[in-house]
Design a protein around this motif. Structure first.
Motif, mmCIF file in Angstrom:
data_model
loop_
_atom_site.group_PDB
_atom_site.id
_atom_site.type_symbol
_atom_site.label_atom_id
_atom_site.label_comp_id
_atom_site.label_asym_id
_atom_site.label_seq_id
_atom_site.Cartn_x
_atom_site.Cartn_y
_atom_site.Cartn_z
ATOM 1 N N ASP A 76 0.034 3.273 6.405
ATOM 2 C CA ASP A 76 -0.439 2.572 5.171
ATOM 3 C C ASP A 76 -0.852 1.094 5.660
ATOM 4 O OD1 ASP A 76 -1.192 2.350 2.412
ATOM 5 O OD2 ASP A 76 0.601 0.842 2.494
ATOM 6 N N PRO A 77 -2.054 0.511 5.411
ATOM 7 C CA PRO A 77 -2.439 -0.623 5.720
ATOM 8 C C PRO A 77 -1.845 -1.821 5.065
ATOM 9 C CG PRO A 77 -4.292 0.359 4.734
ATOM 10 C CD PRO A 77 -3.148 1.334 4.805
ATOM 11 N N GLU A 78 -1.124 -1.578 3.871
ATOM 12 C CA GLU A 78 -0.400 -2.444 3.108
ATOM 13 C C GLU A 78 1.051 -2.688 3.522
ATOM 14 O OE1 GLU A 78 -1.026 -1.698 -1.222
ATOM 15 O OE2 GLU A 78 -3.269 -1.090 -1.003
ATOM 16 N N GLY A 79 1.312 -1.646 4.520
ATOM 17 C CA GLY A 79 2.781 -1.587 4.955
ATOM 18 C C GLY A 79 3.810 -0.897 4.026
ATOM 19 N N ARG A 80 3.322 -0.087 3.203
ATOM 20 C CA ARG A 80 4.403 0.724 2.188
ATOM 21 C C ARG A 80 4.853 1.801 3.122
ATOM 22 N NH1 ARG A 80 0.092 1.604 -2.591
ATOM 23 N NH2 ARG A 80 -1.319 2.175 -0.570
ATOM 24 N N LYS A 81 6.017 2.285 2.343
ATOM 25 C CA LYS A 81 6.768 3.513 3.155
ATOM 26 C C LYS A 81 5.924 4.762 3.265
ATOM 27 C CE LYS A 81 10.047 2.943 0.438
ATOM 28 N NZ LYS A 81 11.388 3.154 -0.198
ATOM 29 N N THR A 82 5.836 5.521 4.400
ATOM 30 C CA THR A 82 4.836 6.807 4.532
ATOM 31 C C THR A 82 5.958 7.895 4.743
ATOM 32 O OG1 THR A 82 4.564 6.853 6.767
ATOM 33 C CG2 THR A 82 3.329 5.462 5.570
ATOM 34 N N VAL A 83 5.417 8.988 4.322
ATOM 35 C CA VAL A 83 6.341 10.331 4.725
ATOM 36 C C VAL A 83 6.815 10.659 6.011
ATOM 37 C CG1 VAL A 83 5.359 11.468 2.497
ATOM 38 C CG2 VAL A 83 4.248 11.605 4.764
ATOM 39 N N LEU A 84 5.791 9.919 7.106
ATOM 40 C CA LEU A 84 6.406 9.918 8.190
ATOM 41 C C LEU A 84 7.560 9.002 8.661
ATOM 42 C CD1 LEU A 84 2.684 9.953 10.155
ATOM 43 C CD2 LEU A 84 4.053 11.743 9.333
ATOM 44 N N ASN A 107 11.085 17.510 1.583
ATOM 45 C CA ASN A 107 11.261 17.403 -0.016
ATOM 46 C C ASN A 107 11.039 15.926 -0.275
ATOM 47 O OD1 ASN A 107 11.848 17.229 -2.825
ATOM 48 N ND2 ASN A 107 14.040 18.087 -2.608
ATOM 49 N N LYS A 108 9.865 15.501 -0.726
ATOM 50 C CA LYS A 108 9.300 14.304 -0.771
ATOM 51 C C LYS A 108 9.728 13.538 -1.825
ATOM 52 C CE LYS A 108 5.049 11.543 -1.652
ATOM 53 N NZ LYS A 108 5.665 11.013 -2.799
ATOM 54 N N PRO A 109 10.397 12.364 -1.731
ATOM 55 C CA PRO A 109 10.680 11.542 -2.926
ATOM 56 C C PRO A 109 9.935 10.437 -3.332
ATOM 57 C CG PRO A 109 11.739 10.348 -0.600
ATOM 58 C CD PRO A 109 10.777 11.646 -0.451
ATOM 59 N N LYS A 110 9.975 9.924 -4.455
ATOM 60 C CA LYS A 110 9.107 8.765 -5.046
ATOM 61 C C LYS A 110 9.035 7.630 -3.968
ATOM 62 C CE LYS A 110 9.062 9.511 -9.814
ATOM 63 N NZ LYS A 110 9.510 8.633 -11.166
ATOM 64 N N ASP A 111 7.751 7.018 -4.461
ATOM 65 C CA ASP A 111 7.536 5.608 -3.536
ATOM 66 C C ASP A 111 7.333 5.608 -2.266
ATOM 67 O OD1 ASP A 111 7.740 4.052 -5.950
ATOM 68 O OD2 ASP A 111 10.160 4.061 -5.656
ATOM 69 N N TYR A 112 6.946 7.134 -1.656
ATOM 70 C CA TYR A 112 6.295 7.238 -0.296
ATOM 71 C C TYR A 112 4.947 7.505 -0.473
ATOM 72 C CZ TYR A 112 11.075 6.676 1.697
ATOM 73 O OH TYR A 112 12.071 6.079 2.281
ATOM 74 N N ILE A 113 4.087 7.083 0.498
ATOM 75 C CA ILE A 113 2.868 7.343 0.660
ATOM 76 C C ILE A 113 2.598 8.535 1.748
ATOM 77 C CG2 ILE A 113 0.466 6.389 1.208
ATOM 78 C CD1 ILE A 113 1.710 4.827 -1.086
ATOM 79 N N THR A 114 1.667 9.494 1.173
ATOM 80 C CA THR A 114 1.332 10.767 1.976
ATOM 81 C C THR A 114 0.077 10.350 3.074
ATOM 82 O OG1 THR A 114 2.055 12.012 -0.031
ATOM 83 C CG2 THR A 114 1.112 13.345 1.935
ATOM 84 N N THR A 115 0.460 9.618 3.940
ATOM 85 C CA THR A 115 -0.630 9.328 5.033
ATOM 86 C C THR A 115 0.276 8.971 6.096
ATOM 87 O OG1 THR A 115 -2.397 7.881 5.293
ATOM 88 C CG2 THR A 115 -0.489 7.192 4.541
ATOM 89 N N ALA A 116 -0.524 8.894 7.267
ATOM 90 C CA ALA A 116 0.284 8.628 8.548
ATOM 91 C C ALA A 116 0.391 7.144 8.621
ATOM 92 C CB ALA A 116 -0.654 9.167 9.773
#
Length: 351
Positions: A182-190, A171-180
């Motif tokens: 992120d080059p910008e260092g943002r939070k991902t679903v993994l 159950n994905k929350p906001k502010d998470y990137i759907t990728t393995a």
């Protein structure tokens, strides 16, 4: 008196039992014939590629079964073996183990998918981009055949076939990137499922950074390929929160369809999620085009304040808190693999 007539009585199976025994024996004979043919073709392929050491023997015809050779005891044993009691099997293990034949040739993009890198279509692009080598040679053809025992590398790192398949519902929350990554260092679903399993998993499809809800993660490349391919028409339902109530004409436009910059689009169905608040809409759609739900409402002049996916391929976020996950059970996995249940658009023209 009955014992005196036993020698005149026919003890062989009759009626439905006899027919079932005949069917079982036919299946057994056909299975043996197929296995022999597969073994012959495999040996022939191995010899062609310098693996086989002996000449393959041609497959022989399976002996025709004898309809009268089955005793009632044999019939009972066969029936219990061919039709196990599935009610005794419970979906308790989250990891599905698959038996992979290391010498069965497969396309290189399929190998990457089964290695848990990505889906087949994405793997084909990686290969065409020259990111994959086999035994030191860069391969550009996705259909290049490999056995599984070669030295296959992606971006210089050796990869192996995945034998344990994992299916995770998040159950994905906001502010998470759907990728393995992120080059910008943002939070991902993994980051949310990093402790779920030892196997490397990746998301099936994408959700925007600010879109919440149902997201499937797996290392089953073949399944990921199916669920993201447009031809399988996977059903998705979203709850959309807008900046103002939706006018009747715009509601009808959603159902009738309209033209966007990348083609025609329409909702499969739509309804007001709250009878008192017409700015909250439930919309069902099977298109997988990028940001399609947001673009549909922006085209009609609305600002999307919140977007939550409540259903994907029959999977819902019921009993899963925002930001948490669970493993799929055996029935859910089976429904996904065989496209069963209510998670897929039923189309007469779609095989």
């Amino acid at each position: 008196m009955a014992k005196a007539f036993e020698k005149f009585m026919d003890s062989s199976p009759k009626g439905a039992k006899k027919k079932e025994a005949i069917r079982q024996e036919k299946r057994k004979a056909k299975a043996a014939s197929r296995a022999e043919g597969e073994a012959f073709r495999k040996k022939k392929w191995e010899k062609k590629h310098g693996i086989a050491t002996a000449a393959p023997a041609p497959p022989s015809r399976s002996k025709k079964f004898d309809k009268t050779a089955l005793s009632p005891e044999k019939e009972v044993r066969q029936s219990s073996k061919s039709f196990p009691d599935s009610s005794k099997q419970k979906a308790t293990a989250p990891v599905i183990t698959v038996a992979a034949d290391p010498l069965a040739p497969m396309p290189l993009n399929k190998f990457l998918a089964h290695a848990g890198i990505c889906g087949r279509r994405e793997a084909a692009e990686l290969i065409k981009a020259g990111q994959v080598t086999v035994n030191g040679d860069t391969i550009f053809e996705p259909g290049y055949k490999v056995l599984g025992n070669e030295d296959v590398k992606w971006k210089g790192k050796k990869i192996f076939l995945q034998k344990n398949l994992v299916y995770i519902l998040l159950n994905k929350p906001k502010d998470y990137i759907t990728t393995a990554k992120d080059p910008e260092g943002r939070k991902t679903v993994l980051d949310l499922v990093k402790d779920a399993a030892k196997q490397r998993v990746y998301p099936v499809g994408r959700l925007d950074r600010n879109t919440t809800g149902v997201l499937l993660l797996t290392n089953d490349g073949a399944l990921a390929q199916k669920l993201t391919h447009p031809s399988f028409q996977v059903k998705k339902i979203y709850e959309v929160k807008l900046d103002k109530p939706v006018a009747k004409k715009d509601f009808e436009a959603l159902l009738e369809g309209f033209q966007l910059e990348d083609g025609f689009i329409k909702a499969d169905s739509a309804a007001y999620a709250d009878a008192k608040d017409k700015s909250v809409i439930g919309i069902e759609i099977h298109s997988g085009r990028n940001r399609i739900v947001r673009r549909m409402f922006e085209h009609l002049g609305y600002d999307v304040r919140g977007l939550d996916r409540v259903l994907f391929a029959g999977l819902t976020k019921k009993n899963i808190d925002r930001g948490t996950w669970r493993f799929l059970n055996e029935k859910e996995i089976r429904n996904l693999k065989f496209m069963n249940g209510s998670g897929f658009v039923k189309d007469k023209n779609h095989a």
